[in-house]
Design an enzyme around this catalytic site. Structure first.
Site, PDB file in Angstrom:
ATOM      1  N   GLY A  13       0.652  -1.316  -0.041  1.00 40.19           N
ATOM      2  CA  GLY A  13       0.058   0.021   0.053  1.00 40.19           C
ATOM      3  C   GLY A  13       0.875   1.341   0.045  1.00 40.19           C
ATOM      4  O   GLY A  13       1.751   1.403   0.760  1.00 40.19           O
ATOM      5  N   PHE A  16      -0.991   6.785   2.862  1.00 37.25           N
ATOM      6  CA  PHE A  16      -0.252   7.710   3.583  1.00 37.25           C
ATOM      7  C   PHE A  16       0.446   7.064   4.754  1.00 37.25           C
ATOM      8  O   PHE A  16       1.704   7.234   4.843  1.00 37.25           O
ATOM      9  CB  PHE A  16      -1.383   8.530   4.616  1.00 37.25           C
ATOM     10  CG  PHE A  16      -1.969   9.722   3.700  1.00 37.25           C
ATOM     11  CD1 PHE A  16      -1.042  10.592   3.671  1.00 37.25           C
ATOM     12  CD2 PHE A  16      -3.316   9.941   3.402  1.00 37.25           C
ATOM     13  CE1 PHE A  16      -1.774  11.840   2.547  1.00 37.25           C
ATOM     14  CE2 PHE A  16      -3.944  10.620   2.776  1.00 37.25           C
ATOM     15  CZ  PHE A  16      -3.067  11.813   2.239  1.00 37.25           C
ATOM     16  N   GLU A 172     -17.909  18.341   2.874  1.00 42.72           N
ATOM     17  CA  GLU A 172     -17.140  19.170   1.996  1.00 42.72           C
ATOM     18  C   GLU A 172     -17.915  19.187   0.384  1.00 42.72           C
ATOM     19  O   GLU A 172     -17.864  20.246  -0.172  1.00 42.72           O
ATOM     20  CB  GLU A 172     -15.675  18.591   1.891  1.00 42.72           C
ATOM     21  CG  GLU A 172     -14.523  19.151   2.976  1.00 42.72           C
ATOM     22  CD  GLU A 172     -13.783  18.295   3.251  1.00 42.72           C
ATOM     23  OE1 GLU A 172     -12.821  18.535   4.133  1.00 42.72           O
ATOM     24  OE2 GLU A 172     -13.433  17.089   2.710  1.00 42.72           O
ATOM     25  N   ASP A 309      -5.862   2.598   7.847  1.00 38.50           N
ATOM     26  CA  ASP A 309      -7.369   2.250   8.146  1.00 38.50           C
ATOM     27  C   ASP A 309      -7.517   0.844   8.018  1.00 38.50           C
ATOM     28  O   ASP A 309      -8.878   0.434   8.602  1.00 38.50           O
ATOM     29  CB  ASP A 309      -7.902   2.496   6.778  1.00 38.50           C
ATOM     30  CG  ASP A 309      -8.273   4.217   6.467  1.00 38.50           C
ATOM     31  OD1 ASP A 309      -7.594   4.792   7.412  1.00 38.50           O
ATOM     32  OD2 ASP A 309      -8.680   4.593   5.615  1.00 38.50           O
TER      33      ASP A 309
END
Lengths: 429, 429
Positions: A13, A16, A172, A309
């Protein structure tokens, strides 16, 4: 050490968490292999700006190879993980096997529809570049369809946008949609008035931005209402079809006619978490996450770390840390530090999270932020949001491009990245 | 005139020709309806820069509604033309009918594979945003596949890029591909050396840039060879499959193993030309184009004008004007002037084309240009190319963004818009 093979660290992955771990291993005497299905790191917090035609996908993405081009100990592999052989310490890709001494799994999360398999096609999430361009296509196609529609009810359904889930992404999107309807498209149509568009933000919980303190939620809701968003809290979506959504509030059922439904109500750990869980014989929580030890390793597998996550990390109290970028980044750095300890034979250290705070923006020039005990809202919070996001974007070129486009849009309301692209671009839907 | 309905001008196509016509009708007392399948005008000459990861699609596109937002007499309709009723003066869209007093058809052209129906999937053209992102996906996926491949022959096939057709697009792609292989990806891979990639430019005719004067063709070929392109003129492609291409040169057959084949060898008028031809009972030329009268009208239909790539306009001599942007723009302006004459009951004027010259770029800092009797090549021609293209891009924001990204890439070789996106992004092919 020069004649023995160097320890192999495989990171799955390039989000981040994985990116932070790989970068932090720059000067460590290991061979790092970073595996990702995509050839780029994506700055997910700004995906909603792609979805609303303010930025281009490439502005918030950076090729992983480019990021690591000068880090000689890091090899980027574009590939899909098919499974794990934890006893043999191997990751199986679809076309090769990667042996590891230490494995860091950071495959992130996707959108969850809570078992409704037909909803993804009806209400796209916002996790990938393709999600964003599809959302963009739907939003701007809806205005086009409304312009072509003579029947007032059907026109109204085209001009009704239902956003499910009032976390930061939903909030948003709602703000940006109102700006589009009221300003960006102001002079563009001859039959419809885009400002008549209705933006409904639907949240099952009692308030918007549930992860924020109550007073900031209230401020955010105020700002949203001022922008023209219809905020509906305590409302559950019970059905979605091509004509609209069914919702329930208390014991009241209601039907909302709307052709555009966008979903940001649930996340679930990437499917890779299921494979890892079954390979390790571990349980997953409701969100598909794997409970990790205080040192981020999998129970019984000190050489396997799970971060971001995909990990359910309980800090103090029963609630796991939220699936946000700062947690993933800190865990990525900690994972890299654990690698060093592991190689030196030192005991691993528990992960400690220092919450840097939360921030969410609501349309132009408004935001809410929580930093420790301090709370901000309004223009100052928005400047903070702007600064943090610009600084965190990978690559100087992208930072400059994003800043320039934001400056431009701020004064002109221009959203000229609003291309309707994809297979059935003229379809209306 | 205020009480009688205003004459209706329907323009089909928001490319260079249609856009120019609509703009020129700004102050004319008519109702203009501009129909396009896409919601944006695309600056096609720079599509190759999207295909090679230098620019984002939105940088070279501008929403049609935005372009005409302040032109009150112009209505933009997103729609697909299903047919023509020329006697009733109506254009049939899939969901409505548009009556017209004057019709300007400017639907442009697509890629032609000369009847090989399986070739489009094997060798994408470069006419649409989707073409460009697909080409980009193939180019950068090929390097990824080569990196994963151990077999030297298969690796070589992944690193072989065959460009069919040495017009401006093929030449520009070839130059950009060499730059990518030699510079942009220099430090990115651990197993392959991207500079070993072979870029083959295949042209059936005797020289590259056949529309240019011979000495400029020679200069261009020289520049291409210096960049590392293998130029093969007088070579015909006889077959394409997933493993490579079959070519014939004279009576010599040859097989080139290559996984990436890009097609810019043929254009054909948009399929709409076929419908228009059959509605008008007219013949089309080999490229599907409709022969127009000297005043740009269809024979026998003084209220129907055909311009741009769809029109076969014979100036002096037997060769029709080429399908390039300057011709389309000039014809668009002329068409608008014809509308005025038509409304005043004046006779229409013949179209006169003043060739502004041709220019093509070959990699960074080299180009060839022909302006009247003057011929330029090298750095000065490239500066001309740069200036012309930047000035012609629609929208100040896009001009600024493109200029900035070009400046950046010029000094860094950075091509960070090289996202591999789309359905099977991890597929290798």
């Amino acid at each position: 050490m020069s004649n023995t093979p160097r320890p192999k660290v495989v990171i799955i992955g390039g989000g981040f968490g994985g990116m932070a771990a790989a970068k932090k291993l720059r000067r460590v005497d290991v061979d790092v292999t970073l595996v990702d299905r995509r050839n780029f790191h994506l700055f997910q917090p700004l995906l909603y700006q792609v979805a609303t035609g303010a930025l281009s996908p490439a502005n918030i993405a950076a090729p992983l190879r480019w990021i690591f081009r000068k880090q000689q100990n890091c090899d980027v592999v574009l590939g899909e993980v098919a499974g794990f052989d934890l006893d043999q310490k191997r990751v199986r890709l679809t076309d090769q096997e990667l042996p590891y001494d230490i494995l860091i799994v950071a495959a992130g999360s996707g959108t969850s529809y809570f078992g409704h398999d037909d909803w993804p096609a009806l209400a796209p999430g916002l996790k990938t570049v393709e999600d964003a361009t599809e959302t963009r296509r739907r939003i701007f196609s809806a205005f086009e369809a409304a312009e072509r529609e003579d029947d007032p009810d059907r026109r109204r359904a085209w001009l009704t946008f239902v956003l499910v889930g009032a976390g930061p992404t939903g909030v948003e999107l709602a703000g940006a949609l109102c700006e589009i309807a009221r300003h960006s498209l102001k002079h563009d149509f001859r039959r419809i008035n885009p400002a008549e568009a209705r933006v409904l933000l639907i949240e099952a919980g009692p308030r918007v931005l549930p992860a924020f303190p109550e007073d900031l939620s209230a401020k955010a809701e105020q700002s949203l209402r001022r922008l023209g968003v219809t905020v509906r809290t305590g409302v559950m979506v019970t059905g979605i079809d091509e004509q609209g959504v069914d919702v329930r509030s208390g014991d009241q059922d209601e039907r909302i006619e709307a052709h555009t439904v966008l979903w940001s109500a649930g996340v679930r750990a990437a499917p890779l978490a299921d494979r890892l869980a079954s390979a390790a014989g571990l349980e997953q929580d409701r969100g598909g996450r794997l409970a990790v030890e205080p040192d981020l390793t999998l129970p019984g597998r000190p050489e396997v770390l799970v971060i971001g996550d995909m990990a359910s990390f309980k800090h103090d109290g029963p609630k796991p840390l939220p699936g946000v970028a700062p947690v993933a980044i800190e865990q990525g750095r900690h994972a890299a530090a654990q690698v060093k300890r592991f190689l030196r034979g030192e005991p691993l250290a528990p992960f400690k999270y220092r919450d840097p705070g939360s921030i969410a923006t609501i349309g132009r020039a408004a935001a809410v932020a929580e930093v420790g005990r301090l709370r901000f809202s309004g223009f100052f919070a928005w400047l903070m949001w702007l600064f943090i996001h610009v600084m965190k974007i990978t690559g100087f070129r992208n930072r400059l491009l994003v800043l320039m486009q934001w400056g431009w849009s701020y004064f002109t309301y221009d959203r000229s990245a609003r291309l309707i692209t994809g297979e059935d671009a003229t379809d209306g839907q």
